[in-house]
Design a protein around this motif. Sequence first.
Motif, PDB file in Angstrom:
ATOM      1  N   ASP A 102       0.826  -1.204   0.000  1.00 54.44           N
ATOM      2  CA  ASP A 102       0.000   0.000   0.000  1.00 54.44           C
ATOM      3  C   ASP A 102       0.862   1.256   0.000  1.00 54.44           C
ATOM      4  N   HIS A 132       2.502   1.577  -3.403  1.00 54.84           N
ATOM      5  CA  HIS A 132       1.506   1.998  -4.389  1.00 54.84           C
ATOM      6  C   HIS A 132       1.234   3.505  -4.276  1.00 54.84           C
ATOM      7  N   ASN A 191       2.270   6.315  -7.180  1.00 62.70           N
ATOM      8  CA  ASN A 191       1.316   7.269  -7.759  1.00 62.70           C
ATOM      9  C   ASN A 191       1.742   8.708  -7.500  1.00 62.70           C
TER      10      ASN A 191
END
Length: 174
Positions: free
Chosen positions: A148, A151, A155
């Motif tokens: 998480d 990720h 981004n």
Amino acid sequence: MGAGAIGEETARFSKAFGLRTIGLNRHGSSVKNIDKLVTVNDMHALLKEDDYFVSVLPATKETHRIIGEEAFKMMKKEAVFINIGRGQTLDEEALINALHNGEIAHAVLDVFTQEPLPEKHPFWEMEKVTVTPHISGVSKNYLPRTIDIFHKNLNAFRRGGSQLIKKIDVKQGY
């Protein structure tokens, strides 16, 4: 010693047992669940007062072997020293001497100067030392949390990198 995320969580658990908590950080700024905060300049206050001395310090130039002979001489004879931070913050020879001389009561060690701890190291045979495996961060949620964070940072990086989380401060070393 070390009132970051791990130190704060350690203090939270300590409070559950009714303990008064004293913490140490760079700035002496308040931290949730810590009753009193000091800086390295006032480290002696920690050493003289604590029954349980927990180090979660990172390995930096400033913290290298910061816990040594002088620190152990200041601690209570009943004190228990716990190192779950980094092995490089501890003078292991000074700890061995402090335990042999009765300067402190016990040590619980999760990290060492050399890892894995060598098979012939004195800590393995010392009754006043508890050696634990350095796996406290491993849980069923570890990998999902890591993915998480990766990720979110990927981004953020794609958008220009200004909103990265869990960044390491290269100047501080952690």
